[in-house]
Design a protein around this motif. Structure first.
Motif, PDB file in Angstrom:
ATOM      1  N   LYS A 192      49.292 -22.067 -45.217  1.00 30.90           N
ATOM      2  CA  LYS A 192      49.182 -20.612 -45.346  1.00 30.90           C
ATOM      3  C   LYS A 192      48.460 -20.259 -46.650  1.00 30.90           C
ATOM      4  CE  LYS A 192      51.936 -16.367 -45.447  1.00 30.90           C
ATOM      5  NZ  LYS A 192      53.286 -15.792 -45.541  1.00 30.90           N
ATOM      6  N   ASP A 193      47.512 -19.343 -46.569  1.00 30.93           N
ATOM      7  CA  ASP A 193      46.717 -18.892 -47.711  1.00 30.93           C
ATOM      8  C   ASP A 193      45.849 -19.996 -48.303  1.00 30.93           C
ATOM      9  OD1 ASP A 193      47.901 -16.377 -47.466  1.00 30.93           O
ATOM     10  OD2 ASP A 193      49.561 -16.940 -48.793  1.00 30.93           O
ATOM     11  N   VAL A 194      45.687 -21.087 -47.586  1.00 27.58           N
ATOM     12  CA  VAL A 194      44.836 -22.186 -48.045  1.00 27.58           C
ATOM     13  C   VAL A 194      43.662 -22.365 -47.097  1.00 27.58           C
ATOM     14  CG1 VAL A 194      44.740 -24.672 -48.545  1.00 27.58           C
ATOM     15  CG2 VAL A 194      46.775 -23.348 -49.147  1.00 27.58           C
ATOM     16  N   ILE A 195      43.964 -22.435 -45.808  1.00 23.14           N
ATOM     17  CA  ILE A 195      42.940 -22.536 -44.769  1.00 23.14           C
ATOM     18  C   ILE A 195      42.908 -21.215 -44.001  1.00 23.14           C
ATOM     19  CG2 ILE A 195      42.416 -23.627 -42.547  1.00 23.14           C
ATOM     20  CD1 ILE A 195      43.344 -26.264 -43.790  1.00 23.14           C
ATOM     21  N   PHE A 196      41.707 -20.696 -43.785  1.00 23.55           N
ATOM     22  CA  PHE A 196      41.551 -19.389 -43.149  1.00 23.55           C
ATOM     23  C   PHE A 196      40.849 -19.543 -41.802  1.00 23.55           C
ATOM     24  CE2 PHE A 196      41.840 -18.751 -47.668  1.00 23.55           C
ATOM     25  CZ  PHE A 196      42.692 -17.665 -47.789  1.00 23.55           C
ATOM     26  N   VAL A 197      41.395 -18.900 -40.777  1.00 28.41           N
ATOM     27  CA  VAL A 197      40.803 -18.921 -39.439  1.00 28.41           C
ATOM     28  C   VAL A 197      40.643 -17.484 -38.974  1.00 28.41           C
ATOM     29  CG1 VAL A 197      41.039 -19.688 -37.054  1.00 28.41           C
ATOM     30  CG2 VAL A 197      41.858 -21.155 -38.910  1.00 28.41           C
ATOM     31  N   ASP A 198      39.425 -17.137 -38.580  1.00 28.31           N
ATOM     32  CA  ASP A 198      39.157 -15.794 -38.074  1.00 28.31           C
ATOM     33  C   ASP A 198      39.924 -15.580 -36.763  1.00 28.31           C
ATOM     34  OD1 ASP A 198      37.739 -13.587 -36.634  1.00 28.31           O
ATOM     35  OD2 ASP A 198      36.468 -13.674 -38.413  1.00 28.31           O
ATOM     36  N   ARG A 247      38.169 -26.913 -47.168  1.00 27.90           N
ATOM     37  CA  ARG A 247      38.326 -26.080 -48.363  1.00 27.90           C
ATOM     38  C   ARG A 247      37.433 -24.848 -48.291  1.00 27.90           C
ATOM     39  NH1 ARG A 247      42.132 -25.239 -51.344  1.00 27.90           N
ATOM     40  NH2 ARG A 247      42.438 -27.331 -52.229  1.00 27.90           N
ATOM     41  N   MET A 248      36.264 -24.998 -47.683  1.00 20.43           N
ATOM     42  CA  MET A 248      35.309 -23.887 -47.575  1.00 20.43           C
ATOM     43  C   MET A 248      35.519 -23.056 -46.303  1.00 20.43           C
ATOM     44  SD  MET A 248      33.543 -24.124 -50.285  1.00 20.43           S
ATOM     45  CE  MET A 248      34.484 -25.175 -51.390  1.00 20.43           C
ATOM     46  N   SER A 249      36.672 -23.188 -45.651  1.00 24.44           N
ATOM     47  CA  SER A 249      36.910 -22.486 -44.384  1.00 24.44           C
ATOM     48  C   SER A 249      36.662 -20.973 -44.463  1.00 24.44           C
ATOM     49  CB  SER A 249      38.330 -22.770 -43.878  1.00 24.44           C
ATOM     50  OG  SER A 249      39.308 -22.311 -44.793  1.00 24.44           O
TER      51      SER A 249
END
Length: 696
Positions: free
Chosen positions: A539-545, A282-284
């Motif tokens: 999508k738009d929930v977990i973020f990966v650089d 959640r804090m990704s």
């Protein structure tokens, strides 16, 4: 079609189990005079969780159509413009967790009817597990750090009650206190992380904190050159280390097997221990901005995945084998988090919840059939007596070791591939750990499977057990108390089958949950891998650089679930798992002298494993001993010397001395007092009256 979820229906999801828990806990126990019976207690709690599951499934379907919810449902208080609220954030991650928690909880509730049938705390147990379900749902549905912390602490509190459910057992009381204290260590870090984010972001709402992530990334911790976000993320992860039992805060989880078997499945496989994995995912958006924090997570997860698996090899308590398996698999999930493969970690969380709950409940079924004997050295040949338990255990074990087409294969292989694709610091060791862990997992899983369900029938004998390496006297004497201390239903007078007795299959309320859990253990990975890992599910929930390219590489290599399974037959993890199964079969079915030979040749390693790397002894000596020394010092120096000796007794002595001096001056003669008065008046005159000036 996209839209807004109904907040009233969302509110019913956690409240339904809470209502069931209150009815069973208040009116079904001595507190209000046992106003309802067992049937009513289990009916209301199961009904509450069933309602919660149905609404969770309905919510999941709506989320799949694009509906979401992020808002407050109740404002608790407002302090200096900062709102403290109860609010829900329901997206694909939350909806998936809601379904997993409620489904596994429902299976455990049904299973408990048969497992706890003879226990006098029947109604109290149902109240506890429903209360736990409420707490976990509040945790996963939260949209702010305040509610997250409430759910975080609530699941810890209820796990304390459940681990120590048999509160007349000294070992259960020790285990729940150990779990409580170790989790306080992790929670101290957790609340520090929340405090840092609150202090610098000025909000407890996830969305508002995430919106300021770029600004937070430029700040340093005051007085240091440490990046503020790195410190905050590591503090948050320390909380996850306690809750999700990561090295070195893992020591509480194996001892938690003191609780009844249903809670092992609910708390220590599917829900509570995965709270840390959920929280980091959640804090990704925050964790992606700190490579240092990700490397820390990667290394801690690698150590847990490999070294906790080694401990599973030498366990003889059936529940403890599965407990160390849980530790190892939590390590795999943590490794995925460190590799920025958050969706893979959550995917393994989901698949693991089903097959690990299945293995725990199957272990409980075996314990019932064995009349509460948990020592796998006393079993053997149960396949023909307990066919449903046997086949479901086999399916769960195949999923656990990552057999192609089973659910565990898709999530576990994806973790291994993600680690192989990442280049973050620590990935070399992590790659070795997750590959070696495949062999170790297969070995201890099928060691347990073969000893329990195949081979010689070792039950119902006067001197059953202790053929394998652990029977050696040195190791056995050191841990002899374990054989008895960890038996379920310790209040029973007799454990194990009497000579001539045979095991029997468990009742339908036990076997039905096994069958229902076996279905997703086999199929859910095949169905879910494409949307969850390679589609738009998160999508738009977990973020990966973009600089962390592991998931992009996985997407390029994926050509469908069936193609992945076929390709899996040619990869190192499959052959390592197969080697582990073959090795276990040879050591425990073909040539049982091999474990004894290993014990004699590598006695020092065996002793190290028997003592669990001496972590408990270190904690007892360093932390408990240090606390005793500190307490003794504070008692002797602070309490006795300073407070009692100097302040309390010292002030009394000073008053006594002053009284003795003054008493000498109190003569009782009027002319003495008159003389003193004259001296006083003279002193005043000298001090206050101006002297005449003789200057010319």
């Amino acid at each position: 079609m996209a839209g807004q979820l109904n907040p009233n229906l969302l509110l019913v999801v956690p409240l339904a189990p809470l209502v069931g828990s209150m009815i069973a806990g208040l009116f079904g126990t001595k507190f209000f005079g046992n106003l309802i019976g067992r049937k009513t207690a289990h009916t209301v709690t199961i009904l509450g969780v069933l309602i919660s599951f149905i609404l969770s499934a309905h919510t999941f379907m709506q989320v799949m159509d694009g509906a979401t919810f992020n808002g407050s449902v109740y404002t608790w208080l407002t302090v200096a413009g900062m709102k403290m609220e109860v609010g829900f954030l329901v997206d694909s991650l939350t909806a998936m967790m809601m379904c997993v928690v409620t489904f596994v909880s429902l299976m455990v509730h049904i299973y408990t009817i048969g497992y706890m049938e003879e226990d006098e705390g029947y109604n109290r147990f149902f109240s506890y597990i429903s209360l736990f379900t409420f707490s976990m749902l509040m945790l996963v549905m939260s949209n702010n750090f305040l509610q997250l912390f409430f759910g975080w602490e609530a699941v810890g509190l209820v796990s304390y009650l459940l681990i120590g459910f048999w509160y007349k057992k000294p070992t259960a009381i020790f285990a729940n206190m150990k779990a409580f204290l170790v989790n306080r260590v992790g929670d101290f870090g957790f609340i520090l992380g929340i405090g840092l984010l609150l202090a610098y972001a000025g909000s407890m709402d996830y969305a508002e904190v995430f919106a300021k992530k770029e600004q937070l990334a430029t700040l340093s911790l005051p007085g240091t050159d440490w990046a503020l976000l790195t410190v905050a993320c590591i503090c948050l992860f320390i909380g996850a280390m306690g809750k999700s039992a990561q090295f070195p805060l893992h020591v509480w989880l194996p001892d938690s097997m003191e609780g009844p078997t249903p809670i092992s499945a609910l708390i220590h496989a599917a829900t509570m221990v995965t709270a840390g994995i959920f929280m980091v995912s959640r804090m990704s958006p925050l964790f992606e901005l700190s490579d240092t924090a990700l490397s820390f997570i990667l290394v801690i997860g690698s150590i847990t995945a490999l070294f906790m698996g080694f401990l599973g090899i030498i366990q003889n308590d059936i529940k403890r084998v599965v407990a160390y398996s849980t530790l190892s698999q939590l390590g795999y999930m943590t490794v995925a988090l460190g590799a920025s493969a958050y969706s893979v970690a959550v995917f393994h969380l989901m698949t693991h919840a089903f097959f690990k709950a299945l293995l725990f409940l199957a272990a409980g079924s075996v314990i019932i059939g064995m009349h509460h004997d948990q020592d796998i050295r006393n079993m053997g040949g149960l396949r023909k007596y307990m066919p449903i338990t046997w086949i479901t255990s086999l399916l769960g074990s195949l999923a656990l070791i990552g057999t192609p087409l089973f659910s565990g294969f898709y999530s576990k292989d994806s973790i291994i591939e993600a680690v192989h694709a990442t280049h973050i610091w620590g990935s070399g060791f992590a790659n070795f750990a997750v590959l070696a862990g495949v062999f170790v997992t297969a070995f201890y899983s099928f060691r347990m499977y073969f000893l329990v369900f195949h081979g010689e029938e070792r039950f119902g004998k006067e001197h059953a057990h202790h053929d394998d390496h652990a029977h050696a006297k040195a190791g056995h004497d050191d841990h002899a108390h374990d054989d008895h201390a960890h038996d379920d239903h310790a209040h029973d007078e007799h454990h194990g089958l009497a000579p001539g007795q045979k095991p029997h299959e468990s009742p339908w309320v036990v076997t039905l949950p096994l069958i229902l859990l076996a279905i997703p253990s086999v199929f859910i990975g095949y169905i879910a891998i494409e949307p969850m890992l390679h589609g738009t599910f998160f999508k738009d929930v977990i973020f990966v650089d973009p600089k962390h390219g592991g998931m992009a590489e996985l997407n390029e290599m994926f050509h469908g679930a069936m193609a992945m399974a076929i390709h899996g037959l040619q990869t190192a993890p499959f052959w390592l798992a197969l080697a582990g199964v073959v090795a276990a079969y040879y050591c425990y079915m073909v040539n049982p002298r091999v474990p004894a030979w290993f014990y004699n040749k590598f006695r020092a390693i065996h002793t190290l494993l028997e003592n669990k790397y001496y972590m408990d002894k270190f904690n007892e000596f360093f932390w408990a001993g240090g606390a005793r020394m500190l307490g003794g010092g504070l008692s002797n120096v602070g309490d006795k010397t300073l407070i009692d000796g100097l302040i309390v007794n010292g002030s009394a002595k000073a008053v006594g001395w002053f009284s003795r001096v003054i008493r000498v001056l109190q003569t009782g003669y009027i002319y003495h007092y008159a003389f003193v008065m004259i001296l006083g008046v003279l002193g005043f005159l000298i001090y206050f009256l101006p002297f005449p000036s003789f200057a010319k």
